[in-house]
Design a protein around this motif. Structure first.
Motif, PDB file in Angstrom:
ATOM      1  N   LEU A   1      -2.912  -8.238   1.777  1.00 23.61           N
ATOM      2  CA  LEU A   1      -3.774  -7.460   1.175  1.00 23.61           C
ATOM      3  C   LEU A   1      -5.044  -7.022   2.161  1.00 23.61           C
ATOM      4  O   LEU A   1      -5.686  -7.821   2.547  1.00 23.61           O
TER       5      LEU A   1
ATOM      6  N   VAL B   1      -8.468  -4.255  -0.198  1.00 24.70           N
ATOM      7  CA  VAL B   1      -8.140  -3.812  -1.327  1.00 24.70           C
ATOM      8  C   VAL B   1      -9.373  -3.427  -2.426  1.00 24.70           C
ATOM      9  O   VAL B   1     -10.141  -4.457  -2.274  1.00 24.70           O
TER      10      VAL B   1
ATOM     11  N   VAL C   1      -1.260  -6.467  -7.114  1.00 25.26           N
ATOM     12  CA  VAL C   1      -0.201  -6.848  -6.516  1.00 25.26           C
ATOM     13  C   VAL C   1       0.979  -6.530  -7.345  1.00 25.26           C
ATOM     14  O   VAL C   1       2.080  -6.175  -6.775  1.00 25.26           O
TER      15      VAL C   1
ATOM     16  N   ILE D   1      -1.482  -2.750   0.039  1.00 27.33           N
ATOM     17  CA  ILE D   1      -0.900  -4.084  -0.080  1.00 27.33           C
ATOM     18  C   ILE D   1       0.451  -3.891   0.367  1.00 27.33           C
ATOM     19  O   ILE D   1       1.260  -3.006   0.212  1.00 27.33           O
TER      20      ILE D   1
END
Length: 417
Positions: free
Chosen positions: A6, A9, A50, A61
């Motif tokens: 990640l 994000v 996610v 991601i």
């Protein structure tokens, strides 16, 4: 199995509410990561991004090296267990577990094999013919987990799966998840608000507050070396005691002064403080209840007893000291009986220097891990003032009118405007 990344994000709702702010995390293959924090800190939102259930406002991601920002949830090869069990009430346990495989057109023989393997792992083989209404809460949660197991996903996501269970079932299911992790060797991301679950389940813990990551580390790291006051107070039961104290630096040694107590810090802590350029100053002193000791010495903090709680293997003593409530945990031996102290009884307590956590009063950051201040650049030397000299005889006004040549600064000079 897959690693997961990640990168910066961010999630913003309605262009005003920031739920997750600049979340960065690298998750290794087969690692068990726990996102923990109070309600509203952004942990479930992060998990849903996610999974593809929430659109990402900014950032990237990656799952197994593939960018999945715009990949639909069904194509991300992930499985998710929700807080509510989300079982079909008209289907048997067998059919609930097999449902996702049937949608993907798996052969009946493969479906039957996978369902029975998952049921054996979760110890629900004898429940396959029952319907959800005939199951307990813990059994329903096992069925929901079984439905995710048969998918054999790259990443296993769990969003507070034990929060609807009572305390006894929660402890039992926590043990089952630890066993499951050993049998189903894949990458796990687990969300909870319960720090006990986080400490017992995770390889690493991500502690969040108001959308920001406060600290990432192993359970031992976040417990023994909290990055700031929030982490110190959030991790640990009972909660850490926080005092207004003073750090004193003398002749290369460091002391903490609290009440009538003056405690020297060990060499290791002192070295970290000196390396960070920490001077004598008021501090927030963090002391865990189990690290406080009742004493008769004069070099101690004076207090009075408020409440004594018998917890079986230990006694929790609530004291009034330094104008606040203080909790001291006193362990009991096998033959010891409860030693309740009467309300109002004066007592004294002390602590070891190795147990002291020192935090900055304004920022709340742990002073032991503060970066030393950057050296200030040397001041630029002022240009020498030009002195007017009287022209000598024979030198005309042209000499005074000539411009004095100034050399160009060397390329890359950091002080050149």
């Amino acid at each position: 199995m897959a690693d997961l990344s990640l990168r910066s994000v961010k999630k913003v709702y309605d262009n005003t509410v920031v739920a997750v702010q600049s979340f960065d995390l690298e998750i290794a293959d087969k690692e068990f990561i726990v996102l923990v924090g109070p309600s509203g800190c952004g942990k479930s939102t992060t998990l849903r991004m996610v999974a593809g259930l929430e659109e990402i406002t900014a950032g990237e991601i990656y799952i197994a090296g593939r960018k999945v920002n715009t990949v639909p949830p069904k194509d991300r090869d992930i499985a998710m267990v929700f807080q509510n069990y989300a079982l079909y009430p008209h289907m048997t346990v067998y059919d609930n577990i097999a449902y996702g495989l049937r949608l993907r057109k798996f052969p009946k023989r493969v479906i039957d094999q996978k369902v029975r393997e998952a049921a054996e792992i979760l110890d629900i083989s004898e429940l396959l013919k029952r319907k959800p209404k005939a199951l307990s809460g813990g059994q329903r949660q096992r069925v929901a987990i079984g439905r995710a197991i048969v998918r054999e996903p790259q990443v296993f996501l769990m969003d507070e799966p034990l929060s609807n269970l009572d305390a006894k079932l929660r402890n039992q299911m926590r043990s089952e998840i630890i066993k499951l992790r050993q049998k189903v060797n894949t990458t796990f991301i687990y969300v909870t608000h319960d720090q006990t679950e986080a400490m017992t389940l995770g390889d690493r813990i991500v502690i969040m507050k108001e959308g920001f990551v406060q600290q990432v580390g192993t359970p031992q790291e976040v417990f023994h070396h909290p990055a700031n006051l929030f982490v110190a107070g959030f991790i640990g039961t009972p909660q850490m005691n926080i005092f207004d104290a003073r750090l004193v630096r003398e002749d290369g040694r460091c002391f903490v002064e609290l009440g009538n107590a003056r405690v020297q810090l060990p060499a290791e802590k002192t070295a970290r403080l000196l390396a960070g350029g920490v001077e004598s100053q008021p501090v927030k002193l963090g002391l865990r209840p189990e690290h406080l000791m009742l004493t008769e010495e004069d070099n101690a903090v004076y207090a009075s007893v408020d409440v004594t709680e018998m917890m079986g293997s230990a006694v929790h003593i609530h004291l009034s000291a330094c104008g606040q409530d203080v909790v001291v945990v006193v362990p009991l031996g096998e033959e010891e009986e409860e030693t309740a102290l009467p309300m109002g009884q004066p007592v004294r307590f002390t602590f070891r220097g190795s147990a002291a956590h020192l935090f900055d009063v304004e920022s709340g950051c742990n002073l032991e891990y503060r970066q030393p201040p950057a050296p200030e650049p040397p001041p630029e030397e002022p240009a020498p003032a030009e002195e007017e000299a009287a022209p000598e005889a024979g030198e005309a006004a042209e000499a005074s009118e000539e411009a004095i040549p100034v050399p160009a600064p060397p390329p890359g000079d950091p002080f050149t405007e």
